[in-house]
Design an enzyme around this catalytic site. Structure first.
Site, PDB file in Angstrom:
ATOM      1  N   THR A 165      -1.575   2.464  -8.048  1.00  0.00           N
ATOM      2  CA  THR A 165      -2.634   3.188  -8.741  1.00  0.00           C
ATOM      3  C   THR A 165      -2.032   4.252  -9.652  1.00  0.00           C
ATOM      4  O   THR A 165      -2.467   4.422 -10.790  1.00  0.00           O
ATOM      5  CB  THR A 165      -3.592   3.814  -7.710  1.00  0.00           C
ATOM      6  OG1 THR A 165      -4.013   2.766  -6.850  1.00  0.00           O
ATOM      7  CG2 THR A 165      -4.781   4.432  -8.369  1.00  0.00           C
ATOM      8  N   GLY A 169      -0.808  -5.727  -2.931  1.00  0.00           N
ATOM      9  CA  GLY A 169       0.365  -6.589  -2.898  1.00  0.00           C
ATOM     10  C   GLY A 169       0.350  -7.462  -1.644  1.00  0.00           C
ATOM     11  O   GLY A 169      -0.572  -7.385  -0.824  1.00  0.00           O
ATOM     12  N   ASN A 184      -1.082   5.547   3.155  1.00  0.00           N
ATOM     13  CA  ASN A 184      -1.289   6.204   1.861  1.00  0.00           C
ATOM     14  C   ASN A 184      -2.528   7.096   1.963  1.00  0.00           C
ATOM     15  O   ASN A 184      -3.574   6.651   2.430  1.00  0.00           O
ATOM     16  CB  ASN A 184      -1.494   5.110   0.791  1.00  0.00           C
ATOM     17  CG  ASN A 184      -1.692   5.689  -0.595  1.00  0.00           C
ATOM     18  OD1 ASN A 184      -1.699   6.911  -0.776  1.00  0.00           O
ATOM     19  ND2 ASN A 184      -1.850   4.819  -1.564  1.00  0.00           N
ATOM     20  N   SER A 193      -5.378   5.563  -0.566  1.00  0.00           N
ATOM     21  CA  SER A 193      -5.180   4.120  -0.633  1.00  0.00           C
ATOM     22  C   SER A 193      -6.392   3.444  -1.286  1.00  0.00           C
ATOM     23  O   SER A 193      -7.528   3.701  -0.919  1.00  0.00           O
ATOM     24  CB  SER A 193      -4.975   3.595   0.781  1.00  0.00           C
ATOM     25  OG  SER A 193      -4.757   2.226   0.719  1.00  0.00           O
ATOM     26  N   SER A 194      -6.107   2.595  -2.294  1.00  0.00           N
ATOM     27  CA  SER A 194      -7.221   1.860  -2.918  1.00  0.00           C
ATOM     28  C   SER A 194      -7.642   0.759  -1.954  1.00  0.00           C
ATOM     29  O   SER A 194      -6.824  -0.056  -1.561  1.00  0.00           O
ATOM     30  CB  SER A 194      -6.773   1.232  -4.235  1.00  0.00           C
ATOM     31  OG  SER A 194      -5.987   2.122  -4.954  1.00  0.00           O
ATOM     32  N   SER A 218       0.841  -1.191   0.000  1.00  0.00           N
ATOM     33  CA  SER A 218       0.000   0.000   0.000  1.00  0.00           C
ATOM     34  C   SER A 218       0.888   1.258   0.000  1.00  0.00           C
ATOM     35  O   SER A 218       1.803   1.371   0.798  1.00  0.00           O
ATOM     36  CB  SER A 218      -0.886  -0.012   1.227  1.00  0.00           C
ATOM     37  OG  SER A 218      -1.614   1.175   1.259  1.00  0.00           O
ATOM     38  N   GLY A 219       0.609   2.158  -0.898  1.00  0.00           N
ATOM     39  CA  GLY A 219       1.366   3.411  -0.957  1.00  0.00           C
ATOM     40  C   GLY A 219       2.600   3.313  -1.825  1.00  0.00           C
ATOM     41  O   GLY A 219       3.353   4.272  -1.934  1.00  0.00           O
ATOM     42  N   GLU A 253       0.758  -8.767   1.912  1.00  0.00           N
ATOM     43  CA  GLU A 253       0.682  -7.991   3.165  1.00  0.00           C
ATOM     44  C   GLU A 253       1.121  -8.842   4.340  1.00  0.00           C
ATOM     45  O   GLU A 253       0.638  -9.959   4.505  1.00  0.00           O
ATOM     46  CB  GLU A 253      -0.759  -7.501   3.403  1.00  0.00           C
ATOM     47  CG  GLU A 253      -1.128  -6.361   2.482  1.00  0.00           C
ATOM     48  CD  GLU A 253      -2.506  -5.783   2.768  1.00  0.00           C
ATOM     49  OE1 GLU A 253      -3.208  -6.294   3.651  1.00  0.00           O
ATOM     50  OE2 GLU A 253      -2.864  -4.814   2.064  1.00  0.00           O
TER      51      GLU A 253
HETATM   52  N1  LIG Z   1       5.440   7.912  -9.970  1.00  0.00           N
HETATM   53  C1  LIG Z   1       5.141   8.689  -8.940  1.00  0.00           C
HETATM   54  N2  LIG Z   1       5.601   9.957  -8.912  1.00  0.00           N
HETATM   55  C2  LIG Z   1       5.311  10.763  -7.879  1.00  0.00           C
HETATM   56  N3  LIG Z   1       4.575  10.381  -6.816  1.00  0.00           N
HETATM   57  C3  LIG Z   1       4.086   9.126  -6.807  1.00  0.00           C
HETATM   58  C4  LIG Z   1       4.325   8.217  -7.867  1.00  0.00           C
HETATM   59  N4  LIG Z   1       3.719   7.068  -7.572  1.00  0.00           N
HETATM   60  C5  LIG Z   1       3.112   7.242  -6.374  1.00  0.00           C
HETATM   61  N5  LIG Z   1       3.318   8.478  -5.922  1.00  0.00           N
HETATM   62  C6  LIG Z   1       2.834   9.064  -4.649  1.00  0.00           C
HETATM   63  O1  LIG Z   1       2.511   8.017  -3.799  1.00  0.00           O
HETATM   64  C7  LIG Z   1       1.166   8.047  -3.374  1.00  0.00           C
HETATM   65  C8  LIG Z   1       0.583   6.654  -3.266  1.00  0.00           C
HETATM   66  O2  LIG Z   1       0.522   6.059  -4.529  1.00  0.00           O
HETATM   67  P1  LIG Z   1      -0.671   5.089  -4.924  1.00  0.00           P
HETATM   68  O3  LIG Z   1      -1.957   5.577  -4.462  1.00  0.00           O
HETATM   69  O4  LIG Z   1      -0.502   4.770  -6.339  1.00  0.00           O
HETATM   70  O5  LIG Z   1      -0.296   3.829  -4.088  1.00  0.00           O
HETATM   71  P2  LIG Z   1      -0.927   2.397  -4.170  1.00  0.00           P
HETATM   72  O6  LIG Z   1       0.169   1.448  -4.425  1.00  0.00           O
HETATM   73  O7  LIG Z   1      -2.040   2.393  -5.128  1.00  0.00           O
HETATM   74  O8  LIG Z   1      -1.439   2.211  -2.734  1.00  0.00           O
HETATM   75  P3  LIG Z   1      -2.715   1.400  -2.230  1.00  0.00           P
HETATM   76  O9  LIG Z   1      -2.412  -0.022  -2.287  1.00  0.00           O
HETATM   77  O10 LIG Z   1      -2.898   1.905  -0.853  1.00  0.00           O
HETATM   78  O11 LIG Z   1      -3.805   1.804  -3.117  1.00  0.00           O
HETATM   79  C9  LIG Z   1       0.473   8.869  -4.454  1.00  0.00           C
HETATM   80  O12 LIG Z   1      -0.662   9.509  -3.921  1.00  0.00           O
HETATM   81  C10 LIG Z   1       1.566   9.833  -4.845  1.00  0.00           C
HETATM   82  O13 LIG Z   1       1.581  10.909  -3.952  1.00  0.00           O
HETATM   83 MG   LIG Z   2      -3.960   2.233  -5.052  1.00  0.00          MG
END
Ligand SMILES: Nc1ncnc2c1ncn2[C@@H]1O[C@H](COP(=O)(O)OP(=O)(O)OP(=O)(O)O)[C@@H](O)[C@H]1O
Ligand SMILES: [Mg+2]
Length: 1082
Positions: free
Chosen positions: A120, A397, A165, A168-169, A115-116, A399
């Site tokens: 996404t 992913g 995050n 977070s999705s 997560s984070g 956990e």
């Molecule tokens: N390529 C990137 N460039 C800049 N910032 C990023 C990038 N990827 C992620 N981030 C930062 O990290 C934060 C978390 O990313 P994201 O929401 O994609 O995580 P996630 O893997 O989908 O998490 P979750 O499993 O909780 O949904 C984003 O809100 C953004 O601020």
């Molecule tokens: Mg996500």
């Protein structure tokens, strides 16, 4: 595979150039976890957040905006081979997109990570890339817009702020994007997995509920909130305030509300549906505020009631249902008894709260599923279903928490399955390549996790099957009975990847209520607490029925099982088996596609940029199984490359292949490797590629190449400098030649021009001299000719005179002159005769003549005019002659003297205007006074002598007198004999006034002079004048003047004219007598 340019791309640049650390971990040497993490860190610090493992991208979240995205970058990566540019998601996306478009291979991009870690975001980067590189057009752009707009809606409803995050999705997402044969997107399908619905009712400290609740409260217009009976303050709602976090700095809920609403509209949600969604969100918040308390019912039983019943009114209004039914469903539970009859029991407060929470969770999760359905309806392929698909999987992913529950068990199971696919597909591909290239298959040492998948999902014996069995078992079922069951199960308990306290009695790291699975990515200890409940996922039938009864737009769709007509007693499938089925479907889907992996890693726990915590990354590298990835990737041979490209890159290492190798590429590579004495076991020759077993060998080659490149660079430098000097010299030489050439040319041209001018000058002087000579000669000749003629003439004259002198008489001269004069006179007269004017007296023309005859000519002209007038008059009869005579008299009297004259010329003088000559009475009376020869008779105005007023009277002029009569009765008023008239007076103006001056000496005339006004004054006066001349033989004067004297009754009066309108054509003047003045105004 690791470093490979397509044969069609001649470019020799690869990720090996300008590489920080190792761009592709397949080349890591030694391959250890430390080296792996160190490599990631090195690259992270250099802002290279992407690293390959073969064609898998490992992405480390930078937590800050990097300048590696956007239009320009997309253009850079578009159409390039994977290893041509630094590792990037764009490269993977481009590779997948082109492979799908050009080779019709369906693709899937599997994004996993903690997560984070940026899953996404990565999925959005992929979607944006695909949207940017695919075609354009109205329909295509609409589809793209809808696909992209599905993200904000899904994020609003499915994402929440967690400790890890801010966005977070809380669900797994798989989106299939469908393309037509040209590679343009035509639609898509979204599949969602396991929403974390418990978040609706509970969030840990510092976390938030789903974004949509906060968006509604912050961004919803006042009117909407009023309709939903909501307040703006999130702290008014138990479900939102309990975590102590309602606002997040990085999130603008108000702005996001507008974005979500707009996205919903783009996706085809109707206004009623959007309102229906808001209503459900509102009632969830209101349900959350309900509290229950106990009371003793009439029959003495303990019962539960809702403390603030009035709050229920709002809920019922929004839900459009009856309050009683809803109250009942929340506080009681009906069951079918043993004999089929219905038994109703009241709930205790904690069960009521549990039921309420279950209801809210159910409403929200079903609402979420419904939103996904609507999105799917909107983005589904409308026209011919296409056969090219690119799937993007953004799923949770692996956990491992302190305390892992049912959700982690499910999520980790999903990750095991994904790893399984990875292994299967990668090995398959690897094997296929070996077969294609004719390389012997060698055993690959890696861990295959199929055995763990079996442990969890195997039907009848797997953990999930055991859980289902326990849930369905009659009798007392608890989480612990489930644990006992699996502990005693022959398959599970003896499985090498399963541990429990029962199995390992001495292992105190496993608590008694837990079991441990040895996942491919690490060991995870699961606490069985809640497993049964979460797997059952049941909602009291009373609640679903109550929801079904509501008239709210969506609830009947969300709770179809609440329909009382349905008598389906069958239990719905458990959460575990539902998940297993959907994962199985997902796996089938993914297996049918070519997989592309993005593995995301977060560098620290604090969402901080530029912070790389080795332990945290190491942990993720471990449980994402990245080293496993590399190992599988490197199974057999770490590196392979087409012979041509290998030779191109390393040919400088061997004198035989440098600078050019003309034989087959394979032989060249063989030469090269043997020259460098690389042991034969380190490589193998395929049909088209060289396979290198160990990355070390590759690095050696690279290092030698680097050293060699330095030498080559020196040579190139040397050559370049030499070439530069040579070029410089050539340029100078050429320049000098050009300057010389130009100067010589210029000088020659100048010389030529001078010579040319001189030649022209000489020639012109010469021609001038010749011409002048010739001219002089001609002049002389001309003079001679003239002299000859003159001499000749004189001579002839002299001879003629000599000859004829004797023949001429002395008076011959005057005769000749008289003859000549006569001839000229005759000629003149003949000319006059030939050009005589016409016989019209109006014709004024006359032939021209020389000044010599001017006098004679004028005389002749006058004779002619008179003669012509005589001839003209000769044609008149008596009457005409008389008339003309009158006109001539008028002319003599008035021409150029009175303004009224010119208009009178053309008017014939009729004389008797009232035909009095024919009047018998007059005739008779006239006989007596000899007045029968009437010359003029008309009614005219006689002016009164005393005041100037006009009286109409008949004016009769005969050859002897003037008579004034009454115009009607012909009664005679006056008779004035013509002999009595001494003179006449008129004005020079346009008026018709005339005065008769009478003989003053005659006492008969004592009244004095007469004044008349007549439009025919010219005729009257003319005729009067002529008649008087005839009668008396003497001509009287006609005075024309603007003032003249008058005699009235013996006194003299002065008549004066005053001119007001000179252009007036009115002949009647205005007359007035004032004493001795008589004023006439015209
Ligand atoms: N390529 C990137 N460039 C800049 N910032 C990023 C990038 N990827 C992620 N981030 C930062 O990290 C934060 C978390 O990313 P994201 O929401 O994609 O995580 P996630 O893997 O989908 O998490 P979750 O499993 O909780 O949904 C984003 O809100 C953004 O601020
Ligand atoms: Mg996500």
């Amino acid at each position: 595979m690791a470093v490979q340019n397509g044969p069609t791309h001649g470019a020799t640049r690869t990720i090996l150039d300008d590489m920080v650390g190792v761009g592709d971990c397949v080349l890591l040497d030694p391959l250890t976890e430390d080296a792996f993490v160190e490599n990631l860190e090195k690259r992270f610090r250099a802002k290279d957040v992407y690293t390959y493992i073969g064609n898998v991208v490992v992405s480390v979240n930078p937590y800050k905006e990097l300048p590696i995205y956007g239009k320009d970058k997309i253009e850079e990566y578009k159409g390039k081979n994977l290893y041509e540019l630094p590792p990037h998601i764009y490269a993977i996306a481009d590779d997948a997109y082109r492979s799908m478009r050009d080779k019709s291979r369906d693709q899937c991009i599997i994004i996993s990570g903690e997560s984070g870690a940026g899953k996404t975001e990565a999925s959005k980067i992929v979607m944006q890339y695909v949207a940017a590189v695919s075609g354009k057009g109205k329909d295509i752009d609409r589809v793209k817009e809808q696909l992209l707009q599905s993200n904000p809606v899904l994020e609003a409803f499915g994402n929440a702020k967690t400790l890890r995050n801010d966005n977070s999705s809380r669900f797994g997402k798989y989106m299939d994007i469908e393309f037509d044969f040209k590679g343009d997107p035509v639609g898509g399908v979204v599949t969602n997995y396991l929403l974390e619905k418990s978040r609706v009712i509970f969030q840990s400290k510092g976390e938030r509920n789903f974004h949509m609740f906060y968006q509604l409260l912050s961004g919803g217009p006042d009117l909407l909130l009023e309709e939903l009976q909501l307040t703006r303050n999130a702290n008014d709602y138990t479900y939102l305030k309990q975590s102590g976090c309602t606002n997040v700095d990085t999130i603008d809920d108000k702005e996001n509300f507008a974005k979500t609403q707009k996205a919903m509209q783009v996706l085809g949600f109707s206004d009623e549906e959007i309102l229906g969604v808001y209503k459900l969100l509102a009632i969830i918040l209101k349900f959350g505020n309900i509290q229950f308390s106990t009371f003793t019912s009439k029959n003495g039983m303990e019962a539960v009631k809702i403390t603030q019943e009035e709050a229920m009114n709002d809920i019922c209004e929004v839900l459009e249902t009856k309050k009683n039914e809803l109250l009942e469903s929340l506080t009681k539970r009906s069951m079918v008894g043993g004999r089929g009859d219905q038994v109703v029991t009241t709930l205790d407060p904690s069960t009521a709260v549990y039921a309420r929470d279950a209801l809210c969770k159910a409403i929200y999760s079903r609402l979420f599923n419904w939103v996904v359905r609507v999105i799917n309806e909107s983005i589904k392929v409308k026209l011919n279903p296409s056969n090219k698909v690119m799937g993007v999987l953004d799923i949770y992913g692996f956990e491992i928490f302190q305390k892992n529950s049912f959700e982690q068990f499910i999520i980790n199971y999903c990750n095991e399955k994904l790893q399984q696919i990875f292994i299967e597909l990668t090995l398959k591909e690897e094997q296929e390549e070996y077969v294609q290239e004719g390389i012997e298959w060698t055993h690959i040492d890696y861990f295959n996790n199929a055995i763990i998948c079996d442990l969890i999902e195997k039907s009848n014996t797997g953990v999930l099957a055991m859980l289902d069995e326990e849930c369905l078992r009659p009798g007392k079922v608890t989480d612990l009975t489930f644990l006992q069951k699996i502990n005693s199960h022959y398959f599970i308990s003896r499985h090498p990847h399963y541990d429990s306290r029962t199995k390992l009695k001495s292992d105190k790291t496993i608590p008694h209520d837990c079991f441990r699975l040895k996942h491919y990515a690490g060991d995870v200890t699961y606490n069985v607490n809640g497993f049964i409940d979460k797997n059952n996922d049941l909602l009291f039938r009373d609640l679903s029925q109550a929801m079904y009864k509501c008239d709210h737009l969506l609830l009947k769709k969300l709770f179809p099982e609440g329909d009382p007509k349905l008598h389906n007693k069958k239990r719905p499938p458990t959460a575990g088996s539902q998940f297993k089925n959907s994962i199985a479907a997902l796996m089938t889907n993914l297996l049918a596609k070519n997989p592309n992996y993005i593995r995301t890693i977060k560098p620290n726990d604090f969402k901080k940029p530029d912070e790389f915590e080795e332990d945290i990354v190491r942990h993720q590298v471990r449980y994402l199984g990245l080293l496993e990835n590399v190992r599988v990737r490197r199974a057999g041979y770490a590196f392979r490359q087409l012979y041509e490209l290998c030779l191109q890159r390393y040919k400088m290492l061997c004198p035989q292949t440098w600078p050019n190798w003309h034989g087959p590429a394979k032989t060249g590579v063989t030469q090269l490797l043997s020259y460098k004495a690389i042991p034969a076991k380190e490589y193998a020759f395929g049909r088209t590629k060289i396979f290198i077993r160990n990355p070390r060998t590759l690095f050696d080659l690279e290092e030698w190449r680097r050293q060699k490149m330095e030498d080559i660079a020196t040579i190139i430098q040397k050559m370049f400098r030499g070439w530069k000097q040579w070029r410089w010299y050539q340029e100078q030489r050429n320049a000098a030649i050009v300057v010389q050439k130009r100067t010589r040319g210029y000088q020659a041209r100048q010389n030529y021009l001078k010579q040319k001018a001189a030649a022209i000058m000489i020639a012109s002087y010469w021609r001038g001299t010749v011409a002048r000579k010739e001219y002089k000669r001609l002049q002389y000749e001309k003079k001679l000719l003239w002299a000859v003629v003159v001499i000749k003439k004189f001579f002839i004259g002299w001879r003629v005179r000599k000859e004829y002198r004797k023949k001429f008489r002395s008076n011959a001269g005057p005769k000749v002159l008289a003859f000549l004069i006569r001839r000229l006179q005759v000629k003149y007269l003949m000319n006059v005769r030939a050009n005589l004017p016409s016989m019209s007296p109006l014709d004024k023309s006359w032939p021209e003549c020389t000044p010599l005859r001017k006098e004679a000519n004028e005389e002749l002209r006058q004779i002619f005019v008179k003669w012509r007038a005589m001839k003209y008059r000769g044609k008149f009869d008596e009457n005409t002659r008389h008339r003309i005579g009158e006109k001539v008299s008028a002319s003599n009297l008035f021409k150029d003297k009175k303004e009224l004259y010119p208009p009178s010329v053309a008017v014939p003088f009729e004389g008797d205007y009232v035909r009095i000559k024919n009047n018998i009475k007059y005739k008779r009376a006239a006989q007596e006074t000899n007045d029968q020869h009437v010359q003029f008779c008309d009614v005219l105005a006689k002016l009164n002598r005393s005041n100037g007023k006009a009286v109409n009277q008949l004016f009769v002029l005969s050859t002897s007198s003037i008579q004034l009569m009454d115009s009607k009765t012909l009664e005679r008023k006056y008779r004035i004999p013509l002999s009595e008239i001494t003179s006449l007076s008129v004005s020079p103006y346009n008026d018709g006034l005339f005065a008769l001056h009478l003989n003053k000496t005659n006492p008969n005339n004592k009244k004095g002079d007469f004044l008349f006004v007549s439009a025919k004054v010219v005729e009257a006066v003319t005729k009067l004048h002529r008649c008087i001349q005839q009668a008396t033989n003497k001509a009287i004067t006609v005075e024309i003047n603007s003032k003249f004297p008058l005699h009235f009754n013996g006194s003299q009066i002065q008549l004066n004219y005053q001119i007001i309108d000179k252009n007036s054509t009115r002949p009647e003047p205005v007359c007035k007598r004032k004493g001795s003045r008589f004023d006439v105004v015209v």
